[in-house]
Design a protein around this motif. Structure first.
Motif, PDB file in Angstrom:
ATOM      1  N   GLY A  60       0.791  -1.224   0.000  1.00 59.13           N
ATOM      2  CA  GLY A  60       0.000   0.000   0.000  1.00 59.13           C
ATOM      3  C   GLY A  60       0.827   1.279   0.000  1.00 59.13           C
ATOM      4  N   ASP A  61       2.143   1.168   0.051  1.00 56.33           N
ATOM      5  CA  ASP A  61       3.033   2.328   0.062  1.00 56.33           C
ATOM      6  C   ASP A  61       2.973   3.029  -1.299  1.00 56.33           C
ATOM      7  OD1 ASP A  61       5.071   4.182   0.194  1.00 56.33           O
ATOM      8  OD2 ASP A  61       6.641   2.728   0.658  1.00 56.33           O
ATOM      9  N   ARG A  62       2.414   4.235  -1.336  1.00 58.90           N
ATOM     10  CA  ARG A  62       2.270   4.993  -2.593  1.00 58.90           C
ATOM     11  C   ARG A  62       3.447   5.935  -2.834  1.00 58.90           C
ATOM     12  NH1 ARG A  62      -2.408   3.582  -5.704  1.00 58.90           N
ATOM     13  NH2 ARG A  62      -3.570   2.252  -4.304  1.00 58.90           N
ATOM     14  N   SER A  63       4.436   5.944  -1.929  1.00 58.10           N
ATOM     15  CA  SER A  63       5.593   6.828  -2.115  1.00 58.10           C
ATOM     16  C   SER A  63       6.622   6.238  -3.072  1.00 58.10           C
ATOM     17  CB  SER A  63       6.252   7.131  -0.766  1.00 58.10           C
ATOM     18  OG  SER A  63       6.824   5.947  -0.215  1.00 58.10           O
ATOM     19  N   ARG A  64       6.599   4.917  -3.249  1.00 60.24           N
ATOM     20  CA  ARG A  64       7.528   4.256  -4.177  1.00 60.24           C
ATOM     21  C   ARG A  64       6.725   3.699  -5.344  1.00 60.24           C
ATOM     22  NH1 ARG A  64      10.621   0.112  -0.542  1.00 60.24           N
ATOM     23  NH2 ARG A  64       8.603  -0.006   0.479  1.00 60.24           N
ATOM     24  N   PHE A  65       7.113   4.069  -6.558  1.00 52.51           N
ATOM     25  CA  PHE A  65       6.393   3.624  -7.751  1.00 52.51           C
ATOM     26  C   PHE A  65       7.300   3.743  -8.963  1.00 52.51           C
ATOM     27  CE2 PHE A  65       5.643   8.138  -7.161  1.00 52.51           C
ATOM     28  CZ  PHE A  65       5.882   8.671  -8.427  1.00 52.51           C
ATOM     29  N   VAL A  66       6.842   3.154 -10.051  1.00 60.42           N
ATOM     30  CA  VAL A  66       7.510   3.317 -11.350  1.00 60.42           C
ATOM     31  C   VAL A  66       6.485   3.876 -12.313  1.00 60.42           C
ATOM     32  CG1 VAL A  66       7.054   0.939 -12.105  1.00 60.42           C
ATOM     33  CG2 VAL A  66       8.916   2.225 -13.134  1.00 60.42           C
ATOM     34  N   GLU A  67       6.935   4.814 -13.118  1.00 60.92           N
ATOM     35  CA  GLU A  67       6.073   5.412 -14.133  1.00 60.92           C
ATOM     36  C   GLU A  67       6.797   5.331 -15.470  1.00 60.92           C
ATOM     37  OE1 GLU A  67       3.188   9.288 -14.591  1.00 60.92           O
ATOM     38  OE2 GLU A  67       4.893   9.406 -13.226  1.00 60.92           O
ATOM     39  N   SER A  68       6.050   5.000 -16.514  1.00 63.56           N
ATOM     40  CA  SER A  68       6.660   4.893 -17.839  1.00 63.56           C
ATOM     41  C   SER A  68       7.061   6.278 -18.333  1.00 63.56           C
ATOM     42  CB  SER A  68       5.703   4.212 -18.816  1.00 63.56           C
ATOM     43  OG  SER A  68       4.525   4.970 -18.968  1.00 63.56           O
ATOM     44  N   ALA A  98      -4.105   5.383 -15.860  1.00 60.50           N
ATOM     45  CA  ALA A  98      -2.686   4.995 -15.884  1.00 60.50           C
ATOM     46  C   ALA A  98      -2.468   3.580 -15.359  1.00 60.50           C
ATOM     47  CB  ALA A  98      -1.853   5.983 -15.069  1.00 60.50           C
ATOM     48  N   HIS A  99      -3.543   2.903 -14.918  1.00 57.72           N
ATOM     49  CA  HIS A  99      -3.470   1.524 -14.428  1.00 57.72           C
ATOM     50  C   HIS A  99      -3.223   0.594 -15.616  1.00 57.72           C
ATOM     51  CE1 HIS A  99      -4.736  -2.322 -12.744  1.00 57.72           C
ATOM     52  NE2 HIS A  99      -4.667  -1.775 -11.550  1.00 57.72           N
ATOM     53  N   PRO A 100      -2.310  -0.368 -15.500  1.00 62.62           N
ATOM     54  CA  PRO A 100      -2.064  -1.310 -16.610  1.00 62.62           C
ATOM     55  C   PRO A 100      -3.326  -2.083 -16.967  1.00 62.62           C
ATOM     56  CG  PRO A 100      -0.415  -1.578 -14.887  1.00 62.62           C
ATOM     57  CD  PRO A 100      -1.454  -0.652 -14.349  1.00 62.62           C
ATOM     58  N   SER A 101      -3.579  -2.237 -18.262  1.00 59.52           N
ATOM     59  CA  SER A 101      -4.736  -3.018 -18.704  1.00 59.52           C
ATOM     60  C   SER A 101      -4.319  -4.309 -19.391  1.00 59.52           C
ATOM     61  CB  SER A 101      -5.600  -2.199 -19.661  1.00 59.52           C
ATOM     62  OG  SER A 101      -4.907  -1.941 -20.868  1.00 59.52           O
ATOM     63  N   GLU A 102      -3.068  -4.415 -19.787  1.00 58.34           N
ATOM     64  CA  GLU A 102      -2.606  -5.625 -20.469  1.00 58.34           C
ATOM     65  C   GLU A 102      -1.132  -5.849 -20.157  1.00 58.34           C
ATOM     66  OE1 GLU A 102      -3.730  -6.570 -24.708  1.00 58.34           O
ATOM     67  OE2 GLU A 102      -1.580  -6.229 -24.975  1.00 58.34           O
ATOM     68  N   MET A 103      -0.801  -7.098 -19.900  1.00 56.74           N
ATOM     69  CA  MET A 103       0.608  -7.455 -19.702  1.00 56.74           C
ATOM     70  C   MET A 103       0.878  -8.773 -20.390  1.00 56.74           C
ATOM     71  SD  MET A 103       1.109  -8.693 -15.816  1.00 56.74           S
ATOM     72  CE  MET A 103       0.492 -10.224 -15.219  1.00 56.74           C
ATOM     73  N   ARG A 104       2.113  -8.939 -20.777  1.00 54.84           N
ATOM     74  CA  ARG A 104       2.565 -10.193 -21.383  1.00 54.84           C
ATOM     75  C   ARG A 104       3.704 -10.735 -20.542  1.00 54.84           C
ATOM     76  NH1 ARG A 104       3.091  -8.123 -27.561  1.00 54.84           N
ATOM     77  NH2 ARG A 104       1.564  -6.503 -27.236  1.00 54.84           N
ATOM     78  N   LEU A 105       3.667 -12.043 -20.334  1.00 54.43           N
ATOM     79  CA  LEU A 105       4.732 -12.714 -19.594  1.00 54.43           C
ATOM     80  C   LEU A 105       5.530 -13.527 -20.602  1.00 54.43           C
ATOM     81  CD1 LEU A 105       2.687 -13.850 -16.506  1.00 54.43           C
ATOM     82  CD2 LEU A 105       4.087 -11.818 -16.764  1.00 54.43           C
ATOM     83  N   ILE A 106       6.818 -13.326 -20.609  1.00 54.06           N
ATOM     84  CA  ILE A 106       7.704 -13.968 -21.582  1.00 54.06           C
ATOM     85  C   ILE A 106       8.511 -15.021 -20.861  1.00 54.06           C
ATOM     86  CG2 ILE A 106       9.476 -13.494 -23.318  1.00 54.06           C
ATOM     87  CD1 ILE A 106       8.477 -10.512 -23.012  1.00 54.06           C
ATOM     88  N   SER A 107       8.004 -16.260 -20.839  1.00 60.75           N
ATOM     89  CA  SER A 107       8.738 -17.344 -20.194  1.00 60.75           C
ATOM     90  C   SER A 107       7.846 -18.562 -20.041  1.00 60.75           C
ATOM     91  CB  SER A 107       9.216 -16.896 -18.811  1.00 60.75           C
ATOM     92  OG  SER A 107      10.029 -17.884 -18.259  1.00 60.75           O
ATOM     93  N   SER A 120       2.003  -3.668 -21.794  1.00 64.70           N
ATOM     94  CA  SER A 120       1.876  -3.139 -23.149  1.00 64.70           C
ATOM     95  C   SER A 120       0.815  -2.053 -23.282  1.00 64.70           C
ATOM     96  CB  SER A 120       1.580  -4.271 -24.132  1.00 64.70           C
ATOM     97  OG  SER A 120       0.446  -4.994 -23.711  1.00 64.70           O
ATOM     98  N   LYS A 121      -0.157  -2.025 -22.374  1.00 62.60           N
ATOM     99  CA  LYS A 121      -1.242  -1.040 -22.475  1.00 62.60           C
ATOM    100  C   LYS A 121      -1.716  -0.624 -21.095  1.00 62.60           C
ATOM    101  CE  LYS A 121      -3.493  -2.927 -26.605  1.00 62.60           C
ATOM    102  NZ  LYS A 121      -4.753  -3.494 -27.089  1.00 62.60           N
ATOM    103  N   ASN A 122      -2.359   0.533 -21.058  1.00 60.41           N
ATOM    104  CA  ASN A 122      -3.104   0.938 -19.875  1.00 60.41           C
ATOM    105  C   ASN A 122      -4.511   1.305 -20.325  1.00 60.41           C
ATOM    106  OD1 ASN A 122      -3.007   3.609 -20.847  1.00 60.41           O
ATOM    107  ND2 ASN A 122      -1.202   4.099 -19.616  1.00 60.41           N
ATOM    108  N   PHE A 123      -5.263   1.972 -19.478  1.00 66.41           N
ATOM    109  CA  PHE A 123      -6.658   2.274 -19.807  1.00 66.41           C
ATOM    110  C   PHE A 123      -6.829   3.603 -20.543  1.00 66.41           C
ATOM    111  CE2 PHE A 123      -7.215  -1.000 -16.566  1.00 66.41           C
ATOM    112  CZ  PHE A 123      -8.168  -1.793 -17.186  1.00 66.41           C
ATOM    113  N   GLY A 124      -5.761   4.093 -21.183  1.00 69.42           N
ATOM    114  CA  GLY A 124      -5.889   5.277 -22.022  1.00 69.42           C
ATOM    115  C   GLY A 124      -5.016   6.452 -21.645  1.00 69.42           C
ATOM    116  N   ALA A 125      -4.299   6.385 -20.555  1.00 67.24           N
ATOM    117  CA  ALA A 125      -3.425   7.491 -20.159  1.00 67.24           C
ATOM    118  C   ALA A 125      -2.148   7.484 -21.007  1.00 67.24           C
ATOM    119  CB  ALA A 125      -3.068   7.378 -18.674  1.00 67.24           C
ATOM    120  N   GLU A 126      -1.455   8.604 -20.978  1.00 67.32           N
ATOM    121  CA  GLU A 126      -0.212   8.725 -21.741  1.00 67.32           C
ATOM    122  C   GLU A 126       0.905   7.870 -21.134  1.00 67.32           C
ATOM    123  OE1 GLU A 126       2.452  12.492 -22.785  1.00 67.32           O
ATOM    124  OE2 GLU A 126       0.313  12.786 -23.237  1.00 67.32           O
ATOM    125  N   ASN A 127       0.905   7.744 -19.817  1.00 70.28           N
ATOM    126  CA  ASN A 127       1.922   6.974 -19.101  1.00 70.28           C
ATOM    127  C   ASN A 127       1.253   5.954 -18.201  1.00 70.28           C
ATOM    128  OD1 ASN A 127       2.918   9.676 -19.812  1.00 70.28           O
ATOM    129  ND2 ASN A 127       4.826   8.943 -18.952  1.00 70.28           N
TER     130      ASN A 127
END
Length: 174
Positions: A60-68, A98-107, A120-127
């Motif tokens: 739940g820690d919102r201070s650490r994140f990654v943004e594209s 900005a929430h991810p809507s699609e991911m691919r797992l390679i393995s 690969s996608k989110n719900f329409g945001a730029e990042n």
């Protein structure tokens, strides 16, 4: 595996419903990630991709994140310290488009020593913005087969075996 619905506010997904200590133990594979070798491509701030892999209790820690950076895509290359049988993934993203809507797992997932996650996608945001990625599964120590370099001689090479004193003996047969 994909998180295929849009929502606002709190997520009511089944993955979030069970909040007991057992769930935290299940998502403990973050301890088995080789963080020094982990890479996140297309992150806006270098090194921020590593911060989303942490303990279940800290999800739940919102201070650490990654943004594209330039677009909605993120690519995580995750090396493990052993072999992993991957059973589940939880991603906690921004409560917006900005929430991810699609991911691919390679393995393959039965004995993984490296995993790639492509958002690969989110719900329409730029990042795309992600606060937490939890990996659930079983870890086993990797069995390393080290290479042994050996030289074998089928016949001795006299030049390789210097002898300081040679007493030639001749035997005559008559």
């Amino acid at each position: 595996m994909s998180h295929g619905h849009s929502h606002g506010g709190d997520c009511s997904c089944s993955a979030e419903r069970s909040d007991g200590p057992e769930r935290g133990l299940e998502y403990g594979l973050y301890q088995k990630i080789d963080l020094e070798k982990l890479q996140c491509l297309n992150e806006s701030e270098e090194g921020s991709g590593k911060t989303v892999f942490r303990a279940w209790e800290e999800r739940g820690d919102r201070s650490r994140f990654v943004e594209s950076d330039d677009d909605e895509e993120l690519l995580f290359n995750i090396p493990f310290t052993g072999n992993v049988k991957l059973k589940g993934i939880i991603i906690i993203g921004e409560d917006s488009d900005a929430h991810p809507s699609e991911m691919r797992l390679i393995s393959r997932f039965s004995s993984v020593s490296h995993l790639s996650i492509h958002i690969s996608k989110n719900f329409g945001a730029e990042n795309t913005k992600i606060f937490y990625i939890g990996l659930r599964g079983e870890w086993t120590e990797a069995h390393r087969h080290e290479v042994t370099i050996c030289n074998y001689e089928s016949a001795a090479n006299p030049a390789d075996h210097k002898v300081t004193q040679i007493n030639p003996q001749s035997h005559f047969i008559s």
